[in-house]
Design a protein around this motif. Structure first.
Motif, PDB file in Angstrom:
ATOM      1  N   THR A 142      39.237   9.677  16.562  1.00 39.58           N
ATOM      2  CA  THR A 142      38.497   8.980  17.622  1.00 39.58           C
ATOM      3  C   THR A 142      39.380   8.756  18.844  1.00 39.58           C
ATOM      4  N   GLY A 143      40.630   8.336  18.619  1.00 43.66           N
ATOM      5  CA  GLY A 143      41.535   8.085  19.739  1.00 43.66           C
ATOM      6  C   GLY A 143      41.799   9.325  20.566  1.00 43.66           C
ATOM      7  N   VAL A 144      42.017  10.459  19.910  1.00 43.68           N
ATOM      8  CA  VAL A 144      42.268  11.708  20.637  1.00 43.68           C
ATOM      9  C   VAL A 144      41.105  12.043  21.562  1.00 43.68           C
ATOM     10  N   PHE A 145      39.903  11.952  21.036  1.00 52.10           N
ATOM     11  CA  PHE A 145      38.739  12.344  21.837  1.00 52.10           C
ATOM     12  C   PHE A 145      38.395  11.311  22.902  1.00 52.10           C
ATOM     13  N   ILE A 146      38.742  10.032  22.666  1.00 54.60           N
ATOM     14  CA  ILE A 146      38.545   9.030  23.720  1.00 54.60           C
ATOM     15  C   ILE A 146      39.374   9.402  24.945  1.00 54.60           C
ATOM     16  N   GLY A 147      40.679   9.664  24.723  1.00 48.48           N
ATOM     17  CA  GLY A 147      41.546  10.034  25.842  1.00 48.48           C
ATOM     18  C   GLY A 147      41.111  11.331  26.499  1.00 48.48           C
ATOM     19  N   ALA A 148      40.732  12.317  25.680  1.00 57.04           N
ATOM     20  CA  ALA A 148      40.320  13.607  26.238  1.00 57.04           C
ATOM     21  C   ALA A 148      39.059  13.472  27.080  1.00 57.04           C
ATOM     22  N   PHE A 155      43.492  -4.500  11.730  1.00 60.90           N
ATOM     23  CA  PHE A 155      42.771  -4.061  12.923  1.00 60.90           C
ATOM     24  C   PHE A 155      43.654  -3.954  14.163  1.00 60.90           C
ATOM     25  N   PRO A 156      44.555  -4.912  14.436  1.00 57.19           N
ATOM     26  CA  PRO A 156      45.462  -4.704  15.577  1.00 57.19           C
ATOM     27  C   PRO A 156      46.355  -3.481  15.412  1.00 57.19           C
ATOM     28  N   ILE A 157      46.796  -3.215  14.189  1.00 55.17           N
ATOM     29  CA  ILE A 157      47.637  -2.034  13.947  1.00 55.17           C
ATOM     30  C   ILE A 157      46.855  -0.754  14.207  1.00 55.17           C
ATOM     31  N   LEU A 158      45.618  -0.705  13.720  1.00 62.73           N
ATOM     32  CA  LEU A 158      44.777   0.461  13.968  1.00 62.73           C
ATOM     33  C   LEU A 158      44.493   0.630  15.458  1.00 62.73           C
ATOM     34  N   THR A 159      44.341  -0.477  16.165  1.00 64.45           N
ATOM     35  CA  THR A 159      44.089  -0.403  17.605  1.00 64.45           C
ATOM     36  C   THR A 159      45.306   0.148  18.340  1.00 64.45           C
ATOM     37  N   VAL A 160      46.504  -0.278  17.942  1.00 60.10           N
ATOM     38  CA  VAL A 160      47.721   0.273  18.549  1.00 60.10           C
ATOM     39  C   VAL A 160      47.790   1.786  18.313  1.00 60.10           C
ATOM     40  N   CYS A 161      47.492   2.203  17.090  1.00 65.43           N
ATOM     41  CA  CYS A 161      47.484   3.645  16.783  1.00 65.43           C
ATOM     42  C   CYS A 161      46.467   4.373  17.646  1.00 65.43           C
ATOM     43  N   ALA A 162      45.273   3.793  17.785  1.00 60.11           N
ATOM     44  CA  ALA A 162      44.236   4.415  18.599  1.00 60.11           C
ATOM     45  C   ALA A 162      44.653   4.483  20.070  1.00 60.11           C
ATOM     46  N   ASP A 163      45.314   3.429  20.567  1.00 60.51           N
ATOM     47  CA  ASP A 163      45.779   3.427  21.960  1.00 60.51           C
ATOM     48  C   ASP A 163      46.784   4.547  22.195  1.00 60.51           C
ATOM     49  N   LEU A 164      47.786   4.639  21.329  1.00 62.10           N
ATOM     50  CA  LEU A 164      48.829   5.651  21.499  1.00 62.10           C
ATOM     51  C   LEU A 164      48.266   7.062  21.374  1.00 62.10           C
ATOM     52  N   ILE A 165      47.429   7.269  20.358  1.00 57.45           N
ATOM     53  CA  ILE A 165      46.853   8.602  20.165  1.00 57.45           C
ATOM     54  C   ILE A 165      45.882   8.940  21.291  1.00 57.45           C
ATOM     55  N   GLY A 166      45.146   7.932  21.787  1.00 57.56           N
ATOM     56  CA  GLY A 166      44.233   8.166  22.908  1.00 57.56           C
ATOM     57  C   GLY A 166      44.967   8.562  24.171  1.00 57.56           C
ATOM     58  N   ILE A 167      46.065   7.866  24.455  1.00 55.89           N
ATOM     59  CA  ILE A 167      46.874   8.226  25.629  1.00 55.89           C
ATOM     60  C   ILE A 167      47.444   9.624  25.461  1.00 55.89           C
ATOM     61  N   PHE A 168      47.877   9.953  24.241  1.00 56.09           N
ATOM     62  CA  PHE A 168      48.384  11.302  23.974  1.00 56.09           C
ATOM     63  C   PHE A 168      47.277  12.343  24.144  1.00 56.09           C
ATOM     64  N   GLY A 169      46.061  12.019  23.688  1.00 55.91           N
ATOM     65  CA  GLY A 169      44.942  12.943  23.876  1.00 55.91           C
ATOM     66  C   GLY A 169      44.632  13.174  25.342  1.00 55.91           C
TER      67      GLY A 169
END
Length: 260
Positions: free
Chosen positions: A65-71, A158-172
């Motif tokens: 989800t994070g990858v595609f959010i950023g993309a 949930f905060p840990i998952l959000t941090v992962c999603a933020d980092l992966i989203g920015i990378f995406g």
């Protein structure tokens, strides 16, 4: 005609009283859950198990989800029109949007379907098969054994998952901007770091914590009060998804309003 009006008033009054009764029951359940979260004993093995089930097993869907959010943010920004200093604006849009809004909200809405429905179905099945009554018979508090571990695990994870999603989203967003639209790598990294705001990041983590508590409490509530056999489990699962989604959107608005 007067009889019809009286019957209508009775029906409306009955529905209103049932609504108030459900609100009261939900509030009492919330207070009981909160009370038991701060009072020992704790079943740490149950908490650890829930952290693995809620957090670790959710990492693949969170990362995807994070990858595609950023993309998607980069695609929408680049295809919607010509931006002035596009290489500077796109990293700002990606960073601020993901950290402050899309990261916590979208991940939580996805986790409602994955985690919330699972918790409601599991506890609801335990209710209709009388396993919860068996715990009470064995002098084990159901709140301590079932509810508290899931709430604590959700608030932690949930905060840990959000941090992962933020980092992966920015990378995406970085991958899409650099490889799809030929943005300069160094410029993208520079402006991503420049527009990263620690206050927005903390607000996002606060939202994630609140959303985790909402999902866990609502799913445990509907599962715990499940009735009417297998159909009741389906109703509990559906109610969890609907109510949790509404409360997440409402809580997101209130937190954003307070910290705006």
């Amino acid at each position: 005609m007067s009889s019809f009006n009286i019957d209508s008033v009775r029906i409306i009054g009955r529905c209103f009283m049932n609504f108030l009764l459900r609100i009261g029951n939900a509030f009492v359940f919330f207070i009981q859950s909160l009370y038991h979260c701060f009072i020992p004993p704790y079943y740490f093995s149950n908490v650890a198990r829930q952290i693995i089930e809620i957090g670790f097993f959710s990492l693949p869907i969170v990362g995807l989800t994070g990858v595609f959010i950023g993309a998607v943010i980069v695609l929408q920004s680049s295809l919607s029109g010509i931006l002035i200093n596009q290489e500077q604006v796109v990293p700002k849009l990606v960073t601020i949007t993901i950290i402050k809004e899309l990261g916590p909200v979208l991940i939580s809405l996805i986790m409602v379907g994955k985690v919330g429905s699972s918790i409601a179905a599991e506890i609801g099945t335990m209710r209709i098969t009388e396993q919860i009554d068996a715990l009470t018979t064995l002098d084990i508090n159901p709140f301590k054994y079932l509810i508290v571990p899931r709430i604590l695990a959700s608030v932690i994870v949930f905060p840990i998952l959000t941090v992962c999603a933020d980092l992966i989203g920015i990378f995406g967003g970085y991958v899409t901007a650099v490889f799809e639209f030929n943005h300069n790598l160094n410029i993208y990294i520079k402006y991503t770091a420049q527009f990263f705001n620690m206050y927005d990041f903390i607000v996002g983590l606060m939202k994630a914590t609140a959303f985790g508590a909402i999902i866990s409490v609502s799913s445990c509530y509907y599962g715990y009060h499940c009735r009417k056999g297998a159909r009741g489990v389906g109703i509990a699962t559906t109610s969890t998804v609907v109510i949790s989604s509404i409360l997440i959107i409402l809580a997101n608005y209130l937190i954003t309003l307070i910290h705006a």
